[in-house]
Design an enzyme around this catalytic site. Structure first.
Site, mmCIF file in Angstrom:
data_model
loop_
_atom_site.group_PDB
_atom_site.id
_atom_site.type_symbol
_atom_site.label_atom_id
_atom_site.label_comp_id
_atom_site.label_asym_id
_atom_site.label_seq_id
_atom_site.Cartn_x
_atom_site.Cartn_y
_atom_site.Cartn_z
ATOM 1 N N HIS A 203 -4.448 3.672 -8.859
ATOM 2 C CA HIS A 203 -3.414 3.224 -7.913
ATOM 3 C C HIS A 203 -3.392 1.692 -7.845
ATOM 4 C CE1 HIS A 203 -1.493 3.286 -3.719
ATOM 5 N NE2 HIS A 203 -2.079 2.095 -3.719
ATOM 6 N N GLU A 204 -4.558 1.090 -7.697
ATOM 7 C CA GLU A 204 -4.600 -0.383 -7.636
ATOM 8 C C GLU A 204 -4.107 -0.977 -8.952
ATOM 9 O OE1 GLU A 204 -4.905 -1.693 -4.852
ATOM 10 O OE2 GLU A 204 -5.814 -0.009 -3.786
ATOM 11 N N HIS A 207 -0.386 -0.971 -9.065
ATOM 12 C CA HIS A 207 0.258 -2.146 -8.454
ATOM 13 C C HIS A 207 0.353 -3.272 -9.478
ATOM 14 C CE1 HIS A 207 0.617 -0.650 -4.436
ATOM 15 N NE2 HIS A 207 -0.672 -0.614 -4.172
ATOM 16 N N HIS A 213 4.354 0.627 -3.270
ATOM 17 C CA HIS A 213 4.102 1.934 -2.667
ATOM 18 C C HIS A 213 5.391 2.749 -2.668
ATOM 19 C CE1 HIS A 213 0.492 0.051 -0.498
ATOM 20 N NE2 HIS A 213 0.078 0.791 -1.512
HETATM 21 ZN ZN LIG Z 1 -1.578 0.391 -2.667
#
Ligand SMILES: [Zn+2]
Ligand SMILES: *[C@@H]1O[C@H](CO)[C@@H](O)[C@H](O)[C@H]1NC(C)=O
Length: 462
Positions: A203-204, A207, A213
Protein backbone atom coordinates in the site's frame (compact mmCIF):
# COMPACT_ATOMS: atom_id res chain seq x y z
CA UNK A 1 -7.59 -4.64 10.24
CA UNK A 2 -7.49 -6.43 7.01
CA UNK A 3 -9.88 -7.67 4.47
CA UNK A 4 -10.03 -7.17 0.85
CA UNK A 5 -9.30 -4.76 -1.73
CA UNK A 6 -9.89 -3.26 -5.02
CA UNK A 7 -10.08 0.01 -6.79
CA UNK A 8 -8.50 3.33 -6.76
CA UNK A 9 -7.28 6.45 -7.93
CA UNK A 10 -4.23 7.25 -9.54
CA UNK A 11 -2.30 10.29 -10.00
CA UNK A 12 -3.59 11.75 -13.18
CA UNK A 13 -1.01 11.26 -15.80
CA UNK A 14 -1.09 11.84 -19.39
CA UNK A 15 -0.15 9.22 -21.74
CA UNK A 16 3.06 9.13 -23.63
CA UNK A 17 5.99 7.08 -22.50
CA UNK A 18 8.12 8.76 -19.99
CA UNK A 19 11.66 9.68 -20.58
CA UNK A 20 14.14 11.66 -18.67
CA UNK A 21 13.21 14.70 -20.72
CA UNK A 22 9.76 14.63 -19.24
CA UNK A 23 11.14 15.31 -15.85
CA UNK A 24 10.92 18.99 -15.47
CA UNK A 25 11.49 21.34 -12.68
CA UNK A 26 8.19 21.02 -10.91
CA UNK A 27 8.06 19.31 -7.60
CA UNK A 28 5.39 17.31 -6.13
CA UNK A 29 5.69 16.52 -2.52
CA UNK A 30 2.45 15.08 -1.46
CA UNK A 31 3.08 12.83 1.44
CA UNK A 32 0.61 10.48 2.97
CA UNK A 33 1.08 9.31 6.48
CA UNK A 34 -0.86 6.14 7.07
CA UNK A 35 -0.09 5.63 10.67
CA UNK A 36 2.15 6.94 13.29
CA UNK A 37 3.52 5.02 16.13
CA UNK A 38 1.82 5.46 19.46
CA UNK A 39 4.67 7.51 20.71
CA UNK A 40 3.56 11.11 21.03
CA UNK A 41 6.87 12.36 19.70
CA UNK A 42 7.40 12.27 16.04
CA UNK A 43 10.91 12.59 14.81
CA UNK A 44 10.26 15.31 12.33
CA UNK A 45 13.91 16.19 12.09
CA UNK A 46 14.48 12.96 10.39
CA UNK A 47 11.89 13.74 7.78
CA UNK A 48 13.46 17.08 7.21
CA UNK A 49 16.80 15.49 6.87
CA UNK A 50 15.67 13.32 4.05
CA UNK A 51 13.10 15.30 2.25
CA UNK A 52 14.01 18.85 3.01
CA UNK A 53 10.46 19.18 4.07
CA UNK A 54 8.73 20.29 7.14
CA UNK A 55 5.83 18.26 8.30
CA UNK A 56 4.62 21.08 10.42
CA UNK A 57 1.02 20.08 10.39
CA UNK A 58 1.55 16.46 11.00
CA UNK A 59 -0.93 15.38 13.57
CA UNK A 60 0.60 14.19 16.74
CA UNK A 61 -0.79 10.92 17.90
CA UNK A 62 -2.31 10.75 21.30
CA UNK A 63 -0.91 8.52 23.92
CA UNK A 64 -2.16 5.01 23.94
CA UNK A 65 -3.40 4.83 20.41
CA UNK A 66 -2.32 1.70 18.80
CA UNK A 67 -0.53 2.16 15.59
CA UNK A 68 -2.12 -0.34 13.32
CA UNK A 69 -2.31 1.26 9.95
CA UNK A 70 -5.32 3.47 9.88
CA UNK A 71 -6.00 3.50 13.56
CA UNK A 72 -4.00 6.58 13.50
CA UNK A 73 -3.63 8.22 10.19
CA UNK A 74 -2.60 11.68 9.37
CA UNK A 75 -3.47 13.76 6.44
CA UNK A 76 -1.65 13.91 3.21
CA UNK A 77 1.35 16.05 3.59
CA UNK A 78 2.06 18.79 1.18
CA UNK A 79 4.50 21.54 0.89
CA UNK A 80 2.72 24.56 2.30
CA UNK A 81 2.19 26.27 -1.02
CA UNK A 82 0.85 23.19 -2.65
CA UNK A 83 -1.25 22.40 0.31
CA UNK A 84 -3.07 25.66 0.14
CA UNK A 85 -3.44 25.46 -3.57
CA UNK A 86 -4.69 21.97 -3.69
CA UNK A 87 -7.12 22.55 -0.89
CA UNK A 88 -8.46 25.51 -2.75
CA UNK A 89 -8.63 23.68 -6.00
CA UNK A 90 -6.05 25.96 -7.54
CA UNK A 91 -3.50 23.98 -9.33
CA UNK A 92 -0.82 26.24 -10.59
CA UNK A 93 2.19 25.62 -8.50
CA UNK A 94 3.82 28.98 -8.43
CA UNK A 95 3.50 32.47 -9.70
CA UNK A 96 5.98 31.81 -12.45
CA UNK A 97 3.38 29.72 -14.16
CA UNK A 98 5.80 26.92 -14.66
CA UNK A 99 3.32 24.40 -13.68
CA UNK A 100 -0.01 25.14 -15.14
CA UNK A 101 -1.31 21.67 -15.24
CA UNK A 102 -2.89 20.04 -12.26
CA UNK A 103 -0.24 18.94 -9.88
CA UNK A 104 -0.69 15.32 -10.42
CA UNK A 105 -1.55 15.60 -14.03
CA UNK A 106 2.03 15.34 -15.05
CA UNK A 107 4.27 12.62 -16.26
CA UNK A 108 6.89 13.45 -13.78
CA UNK A 109 4.93 11.66 -11.10
CA UNK A 110 5.32 8.27 -12.67
CA UNK A 111 8.63 6.50 -12.54
CA UNK A 112 10.35 6.76 -15.91
CA UNK A 113 10.67 3.44 -17.71
CA UNK A 114 8.60 1.87 -14.95
CA UNK A 115 11.72 1.57 -12.85
CA UNK A 116 11.34 2.44 -9.20
CA UNK A 117 14.75 3.23 -7.78
CA UNK A 118 15.07 2.51 -4.10
CA UNK A 119 17.44 1.92 -1.28
CA UNK A 120 17.21 0.89 2.32
CA UNK A 121 18.20 3.60 4.70
CA UNK A 122 21.63 2.66 5.98
CA UNK A 123 22.24 5.88 7.84
CA UNK A 124 19.45 6.46 10.32
CA UNK A 125 16.21 4.75 11.22
CA UNK A 126 17.47 1.59 9.69
CA UNK A 127 14.87 -1.07 9.10
CA UNK A 128 15.37 -4.28 11.04
CA UNK A 129 15.86 -7.33 8.86
CA UNK A 130 12.43 -8.76 9.42
CA UNK A 131 10.83 -5.59 8.07
CA UNK A 132 13.26 -5.51 5.16
CA UNK A 133 12.03 -8.97 4.30
CA UNK A 134 8.48 -7.65 4.26
CA UNK A 135 9.50 -4.78 2.01
CA UNK A 136 11.15 -7.19 -0.41
CA UNK A 137 8.00 -9.32 -0.48
CA UNK A 138 5.89 -6.25 -1.17
CA UNK A 139 8.23 -5.27 -3.99
CA UNK A 140 8.00 -8.78 -5.34
CA UNK A 141 4.21 -8.52 -5.29
CA UNK A 142 4.25 -5.47 -7.53
CA UNK A 143 6.93 -6.89 -9.80
CA UNK A 144 5.11 -10.17 -10.24
CA UNK A 145 1.87 -8.52 -11.29
CA UNK A 146 3.04 -5.50 -13.26
CA UNK A 147 5.89 -4.41 -15.51
CA UNK A 148 7.31 -2.27 -12.71
CA UNK A 149 10.85 -3.06 -11.73
CA UNK A 150 12.55 -2.00 -8.54
CA UNK A 151 16.26 -1.35 -8.73
CA UNK A 152 18.59 -0.56 -5.91
CA UNK A 153 20.10 2.85 -6.29
CA UNK A 154 23.52 2.94 -7.90
CA UNK A 155 25.36 5.16 -10.33
CA UNK A 156 24.55 2.73 -13.12
CA UNK A 157 20.87 2.73 -12.33
CA UNK A 158 20.80 6.52 -12.13
CA UNK A 159 22.33 6.68 -15.57
CA UNK A 160 19.89 4.14 -16.89
CA UNK A 161 16.80 5.97 -15.64
CA UNK A 162 18.14 9.45 -16.27
CA UNK A 163 17.30 10.97 -12.92
CA UNK A 164 18.40 10.73 -9.34
CA UNK A 165 15.11 10.26 -7.54
CA UNK A 166 14.67 7.26 -5.34
CA UNK A 167 12.58 5.79 -2.60
CA UNK A 168 14.34 5.32 0.70
CA UNK A 169 12.85 2.80 3.08
CA UNK A 170 13.25 3.77 6.72
CA UNK A 171 11.97 2.62 10.03
CA UNK A 172 9.25 5.07 10.87
CA UNK A 173 7.27 6.04 13.84
CA UNK A 174 4.49 5.12 11.44
CA UNK A 175 3.78 4.24 7.86
CA UNK A 176 3.96 6.89 5.23
CA UNK A 177 4.79 7.60 1.65
CA UNK A 178 4.66 10.31 -0.95
CA UNK A 179 2.25 10.08 -3.84
CA UNK A 180 4.07 9.40 -7.08
CA UNK A 181 7.71 10.01 -7.76
CA UNK A 182 8.72 13.19 -6.02
CA UNK A 183 11.19 14.92 -8.26
CA UNK A 184 13.41 15.76 -5.42
CA UNK A 185 16.06 13.11 -4.91
CA UNK A 186 15.22 10.83 -2.01
CA UNK A 187 11.65 10.30 -0.93
CA UNK A 188 11.00 8.35 2.16
CA UNK A 189 8.68 5.46 2.75
CA UNK A 190 8.52 4.78 6.44
CA UNK A 191 7.48 1.45 7.83
CA UNK A 192 6.87 0.65 11.47
CA UNK A 193 6.16 -2.62 13.23
CA UNK A 194 2.48 -1.86 13.00
CA UNK A 195 2.46 -2.04 9.23
CA UNK A 196 4.95 -4.85 8.96
CA UNK A 197 2.58 -6.70 6.70
CA UNK A 198 3.23 -7.35 3.04
CA UNK A 199 0.09 -5.70 1.71
CA UNK A 200 0.36 -2.74 4.08
CA UNK A 201 3.84 -2.13 2.71
CA UNK A 202 2.56 -2.71 -0.82
CA UNK A 203 0.00 0.00 0.00
CA UNK A 204 2.75 2.47 0.92
CA UNK A 205 4.65 1.55 -2.22
CA UNK A 206 1.36 2.01 -4.09
CA UNK A 207 1.33 5.65 -2.98
CA UNK A 208 4.82 6.09 -4.37
CA UNK A 209 3.66 4.61 -7.69
CA UNK A 210 0.95 7.25 -7.90
CA UNK A 211 -2.02 5.93 -5.96
CA UNK A 212 -4.12 8.06 -3.66
CA UNK A 213 -6.47 6.51 -1.17
CA UNK A 214 -9.50 5.05 -2.86
CA UNK A 215 -11.89 7.00 -0.67
CA UNK A 216 -10.34 10.28 -1.77
CA UNK A 217 -11.78 9.80 -5.25
CA UNK A 218 -14.02 12.53 -6.58
CA UNK A 219 -16.85 10.00 -7.04
CA UNK A 220 -16.57 8.42 -3.62
CA UNK A 221 -19.87 9.77 -2.32
CA UNK A 222 -21.71 7.39 -4.61
CA UNK A 223 -20.08 4.41 -2.94
CA UNK A 224 -19.34 5.26 0.67
CA UNK A 225 -20.75 7.44 3.43
CA UNK A 226 -18.42 9.45 5.60
CA UNK A 227 -19.78 9.65 9.12
CA UNK A 228 -18.21 12.89 10.17
CA UNK A 229 -19.47 12.89 13.75
CA UNK A 230 -17.53 9.70 14.46
CA UNK A 231 -14.22 11.04 13.24
CA UNK A 232 -11.68 11.75 15.89
CA UNK A 233 -11.61 15.55 16.16
CA UNK A 234 -8.86 17.03 14.06
CA UNK A 235 -8.79 14.18 11.59
CA UNK A 236 -11.60 15.26 9.34
CA UNK A 237 -9.01 16.13 6.73
CA UNK A 238 -8.20 12.48 6.27
CA UNK A 239 -11.56 12.00 4.67
CA UNK A 240 -11.07 14.68 2.15
CA UNK A 241 -12.32 14.18 -1.34
CA UNK A 242 -10.16 15.38 -4.20
CA UNK A 243 -11.30 16.71 -7.51
CA UNK A 244 -10.87 15.15 -10.89
CA UNK A 245 -7.93 17.29 -11.71
CA UNK A 246 -6.05 15.84 -8.80
CA UNK A 247 -7.18 12.28 -8.99
CA UNK A 248 -7.87 10.47 -12.16
CA UNK A 249 -10.34 7.67 -11.79
CA UNK A 250 -9.39 5.05 -14.29
CA UNK A 251 -11.46 2.22 -12.99
CA UNK A 252 -14.63 1.64 -11.07
CA UNK A 253 -14.60 2.60 -7.43
CA UNK A 254 -13.19 -0.36 -5.54
CA UNK A 255 -14.29 -0.74 -1.95
CA UNK A 256 -12.05 -3.81 -1.79
CA UNK A 257 -8.92 -1.93 -2.81
CA UNK A 258 -5.82 -2.24 -0.68
CA UNK A 259 -5.76 1.56 -0.99
CA UNK A 260 -9.08 1.99 0.85
CA UNK A 261 -9.53 2.85 4.52
CA UNK A 262 -11.35 0.47 6.81
CA UNK A 263 -14.63 1.32 8.58
CA UNK A 264 -13.22 2.37 11.95
CA UNK A 265 -10.14 4.30 10.89
CA UNK A 266 -9.80 7.63 12.66
CA UNK A 267 -12.73 6.70 14.78
CA UNK A 268 -13.20 8.80 17.90
CA UNK A 269 -13.61 5.65 20.01
CA UNK A 270 -11.91 3.11 17.70
CA UNK A 271 -15.20 1.32 17.09
CA UNK A 272 -17.73 3.76 15.66
CA UNK A 273 -17.65 3.75 11.89
CA UNK A 274 -16.15 6.74 10.17
CA UNK A 275 -16.68 5.40 6.71
CA UNK A 276 -19.15 2.84 5.47
CA UNK A 277 -19.87 1.37 2.10
CA UNK A 278 -23.35 2.23 0.80
CA UNK A 279 -23.68 -1.47 0.20
CA UNK A 280 -23.39 -3.01 3.66
CA UNK A 281 -22.45 -6.34 2.13
CA UNK A 282 -19.05 -4.79 1.40
CA UNK A 283 -18.33 -3.87 4.99
CA UNK A 284 -16.14 -6.92 5.54
CA UNK A 285 -13.88 -6.25 2.61
CA UNK A 286 -13.38 -2.51 3.10
CA UNK A 287 -9.92 -1.73 4.44
CA UNK A 288 -8.59 -5.21 3.73
CA UNK A 289 -4.83 -5.65 3.60
CA UNK A 290 -4.72 -9.27 2.53
CA UNK A 291 -4.09 -8.70 -1.14
CA UNK A 292 -3.72 -6.05 -3.74
CA UNK A 293 -7.07 -6.12 -5.48
CA UNK A 294 -7.58 -7.05 -9.10
CA UNK A 295 -8.30 -3.41 -9.85
CA UNK A 296 -5.27 -2.21 -7.86
CA UNK A 297 -3.07 -4.31 -10.08
CA UNK A 298 -4.93 -3.46 -13.26
CA UNK A 299 -4.66 0.24 -12.52
CA UNK A 300 -0.91 0.03 -11.99
CA UNK A 301 -0.58 -1.87 -15.25
CA UNK A 302 -2.50 0.85 -17.05
CA UNK A 303 -0.64 3.66 -15.41
CA UNK A 304 2.69 2.21 -16.44
CA UNK A 305 1.44 1.03 -19.84
CA UNK A 306 2.58 -2.47 -19.17
CA UNK A 307 1.02 -3.99 -22.27
CA UNK A 308 2.13 -1.28 -24.66
CA UNK A 309 4.54 -3.63 -26.40
CA UNK A 310 2.05 -6.43 -27.00
CA UNK A 311 1.64 -6.98 -30.72
CA UNK A 312 -1.30 -9.34 -30.87
CA UNK A 313 -4.08 -7.93 -28.81
CA UNK A 314 -6.09 -10.68 -27.20
CA UNK A 315 -9.75 -10.03 -26.71
CA UNK A 316 -9.90 -10.67 -22.97
CA UNK A 317 -13.43 -11.35 -21.75
CA UNK A 318 -15.17 -10.88 -18.45
CA UNK A 319 -13.22 -7.80 -17.34
CA UNK A 320 -9.87 -9.43 -18.04
CA UNK A 321 -7.12 -7.26 -19.49
CA UNK A 322 -3.86 -7.76 -21.33
CA UNK A 323 -1.09 -8.00 -18.79
CA UNK A 324 2.64 -7.36 -18.95
CA UNK A 325 3.38 -10.69 -20.61
CA UNK A 326 0.70 -10.04 -23.26
CA UNK A 327 -1.63 -12.69 -21.89
CA UNK A 328 -5.05 -12.02 -20.43
CA UNK A 329 -5.06 -11.34 -16.71
CA UNK A 330 -8.38 -12.56 -15.35
CA UNK A 331 -10.30 -11.62 -12.23
CA UNK A 332 -10.33 -14.47 -9.78
CA UNK A 333 -11.60 -17.19 -10.24
CA UNK A 334 -11.66 -16.91 -14.03
CA UNK A 335 -9.01 -18.42 -16.22
CA UNK A 336 -8.36 -19.50 -19.78
CA UNK A 337 -6.72 -17.71 -22.68
CA UNK A 338 -9.41 -15.02 -22.78
CA UNK A 339 -10.85 -15.43 -19.26
CA UNK A 340 -13.72 -17.49 -20.60
CA UNK A 341 -13.35 -20.28 -18.06
CA UNK A 342 -14.07 -20.52 -14.36
CA UNK A 343 -12.26 -22.45 -11.66
CA UNK A 344 -13.83 -25.78 -10.71
CA UNK A 345 -15.33 -25.85 -7.26
CA UNK A 346 -15.15 -28.37 -4.45
CA UNK A 347 -16.85 -31.63 -5.40
CA UNK A 348 -17.48 -30.25 -8.87
CA UNK A 349 -19.92 -27.59 -7.71
CA UNK A 350 -20.43 -24.39 -9.70
CA UNK A 351 -19.77 -23.87 -13.39
CA UNK A 352 -20.70 -21.68 -16.34
CA UNK A 353 -24.41 -21.13 -16.81
CA UNK A 354 -25.34 -20.14 -20.33
CA UNK A 355 -29.06 -20.91 -20.62
CA UNK A 356 -31.53 -18.04 -20.67
CA UNK A 357 -32.70 -19.17 -17.26
CA UNK A 358 -31.92 -21.89 -14.79
CA UNK A 359 -31.46 -23.00 -11.23
CA UNK A 360 -28.37 -23.56 -9.15
CA UNK A 361 -27.86 -24.54 -5.55
CA UNK A 362 -25.27 -24.81 -2.83
CA UNK A 363 -23.58 -28.24 -2.77
CA UNK A 364 -25.74 -31.19 -1.62
CA UNK A 365 -28.89 -29.10 -1.56
CA UNK A 366 -31.48 -29.76 -0.11
CA UNK A 367 -29.18 -31.45 2.36
CA UNK A 368 -26.73 -29.30 4.24
CA UNK A 369 -23.74 -28.04 2.34
CA UNK A 370 -20.31 -29.43 3.19
CA UNK A 371 -17.57 -27.80 5.22
CA UNK A 372 -14.70 -26.18 3.33
CA UNK A 373 -16.61 -25.74 0.12
CA UNK A 374 -15.95 -23.20 -2.60
CA UNK A 375 -18.20 -22.98 -5.64
CA UNK A 376 -18.01 -20.52 -8.50
CA UNK A 377 -20.79 -19.75 -10.93
CA UNK A 378 -20.46 -17.58 -13.98
CA UNK A 379 -23.80 -16.65 -15.46
CA UNK A 380 -22.76 -15.83 -18.99
CA UNK A 381 -25.03 -13.85 -21.31
CA UNK A 382 -24.19 -13.36 -24.97
CA UNK A 383 -24.72 -9.61 -24.87
CA UNK A 384 -25.42 -6.89 -22.37
CA UNK A 385 -28.42 -8.07 -20.40
CA UNK A 386 -30.22 -7.82 -17.14
CA UNK A 387 -29.26 -10.86 -15.14
CA UNK A 388 -31.71 -11.47 -12.33
CA UNK A 389 -31.07 -13.86 -9.46
CA UNK A 390 -33.75 -14.83 -6.98
CA UNK A 391 -33.45 -17.14 -3.98
CA UNK A 392 -36.30 -19.33 -2.81
CA UNK A 393 -34.25 -20.83 0.01
CA UNK A 394 -31.35 -19.23 1.83
CA UNK A 395 -30.00 -20.64 5.08
CA UNK A 396 -26.31 -19.97 5.57
CA UNK A 397 -24.38 -19.71 8.80
CA UNK A 398 -24.79 -16.17 10.10
CA UNK A 399 -22.06 -14.37 12.04
CA UNK A 400 -24.40 -11.51 12.79
CA UNK A 401 -22.31 -8.94 11.00
CA UNK A 402 -20.02 -9.25 8.01
CA UNK A 403 -20.47 -12.89 6.92
CA UNK A 404 -16.96 -14.00 7.69
CA UNK A 405 -17.63 -17.74 7.99
CA UNK A 406 -19.92 -19.02 5.29
CA UNK A 407 -21.15 -16.73 2.55
CA UNK A 408 -22.30 -16.18 -0.97
CA UNK A 409 -20.57 -13.33 -2.74
CA UNK A 410 -22.45 -11.81 -5.65
CA UNK A 411 -20.25 -9.64 -7.85
CA UNK A 412 -22.98 -7.23 -8.68
CA UNK A 413 -20.59 -4.36 -9.42
CA UNK A 414 -18.64 -6.30 -12.00
CA UNK A 415 -16.56 -9.44 -12.04
CA UNK A 416 -13.35 -7.63 -11.18
CA UNK A 417 -14.77 -5.85 -8.13
CA UNK A 418 -15.62 -7.16 -4.71
CA UNK A 419 -19.28 -8.02 -4.42
CA UNK A 420 -21.49 -8.01 -1.34
CA UNK A 421 -21.43 -11.14 0.78
CA UNK A 422 -24.63 -12.71 2.01
CA UNK A 423 -25.21 -15.10 4.87
CA UNK A 424 -28.10 -15.79 7.26
CA UNK A 425 -31.30 -15.45 5.27
CA UNK A 426 -29.60 -13.94 2.26
CA UNK A 427 -30.56 -10.94 0.17
CA UNK A 428 -33.90 -9.45 1.04
CA UNK A 429 -34.76 -9.04 -2.59
CA UNK A 430 -33.77 -10.34 -5.98
CA UNK A 431 -30.46 -9.16 -7.37
CA UNK A 432 -30.47 -7.53 -10.77
CA UNK A 433 -27.16 -7.10 -12.50
CA UNK A 434 -26.77 -5.25 -15.73
CA UNK A 435 -23.92 -6.55 -17.85
CA UNK A 436 -22.88 -9.57 -19.82
CA UNK A 437 -21.73 -11.90 -17.05
CA UNK A 438 -22.40 -12.25 -13.35
CA UNK A 439 -20.07 -14.09 -11.03
CA UNK A 440 -21.07 -15.74 -7.74
CA UNK A 441 -18.86 -17.44 -5.18
CA UNK A 442 -20.10 -19.62 -2.35
CA UNK A 443 -17.73 -20.37 0.50
CA UNK A 444 -18.06 -22.41 3.68
CA UNK A 445 -15.47 -22.71 6.39
CA UNK A 446 -14.51 -25.72 8.46
CA UNK A 447 -17.32 -25.49 11.01
CA UNK A 448 -21.11 -25.71 11.00
CA UNK A 449 -23.13 -26.31 7.93
CA UNK A 450 -26.62 -25.24 7.02
CA UNK A 451 -29.10 -26.04 4.35
CA UNK A 452 -27.72 -23.54 1.90
CA UNK A 453 -29.57 -21.90 -0.96
CA UNK A 454 -31.43 -22.47 -4.15
CA UNK A 455 -31.37 -19.74 -6.76
CA UNK A 456 -33.14 -19.13 -10.04
CA UNK A 457 -31.66 -16.82 -12.62
CA UNK A 458 -32.94 -15.28 -15.82
CA UNK A 459 -31.10 -13.43 -18.53
CA UNK A 460 -33.00 -10.68 -20.30
CA UNK A 461 -31.01 -9.24 -23.19
CA UNK A 462 -31.25 -5.49 -23.57
ZN1 LIG B 1 -2.13 5.26 2.60
C1 LIG C 1 -28.34 -28.37 8.79
O1 LIG C 1 -28.83 -27.07 8.55
C2 LIG C 1 -29.77 -26.59 9.49
C3 LIG C 1 -30.26 -25.21 9.08
O2 LIG C 1 -30.23 -24.97 7.73
C4 LIG C 1 -29.14 -26.56 10.85
O3 LIG C 1 -30.07 -26.08 11.81
C5 LIG C 1 -28.63 -27.90 11.23
O4 LIG C 1 -27.93 -27.83 12.46
C6 LIG C 1 -27.70 -28.44 10.17
N1 LIG C 1 -27.36 -29.82 10.47
C7 LIG C 1 -26.11 -30.20 10.65
C8 LIG C 1 -25.92 -31.68 10.91
O5 LIG C 1 -25.17 -29.45 10.62
Amino acid sequence: MTLCCIVFLVVFLSSQGCTAEDITSGRYDMRIVDSIHGSPKLNTNHFRLLSGQKLSQLHQPSEGLNDVEGTYEADMKLKPVQEIEIMNGVHTLDGAGRFKRKVVNNLEYVWPKGIVVFKFNDFANILPNHIKTTVLSAIEKWERTTCLRFREMSEDVKRQVGHSNYVIFSKGPGCSSYVGMANNGPQEITISESCNNVVSVAHEIGHSLGFYHEQSRPDRDYFVNIITENIKPGFEGDFKKYDQQTIETREMYDVGSAMHYGPTWFSKDNTAHTIEPKDKGLLGIMGQRDELSFIDIKTANELYKCNAGCANRLDCKNDGYIGPNCECVCPYPLSGKTCEDVKRGTLGCGGILTGRSGTFTSPNFPNNYTDDADCYWLIQATSKSDITVRFDTFEVEDDGSICRYDWLEIRKYGIGLAGPKFCGNGPSDQIVYSGSALMLHFHSDEHYTFKGFRATYTITPK
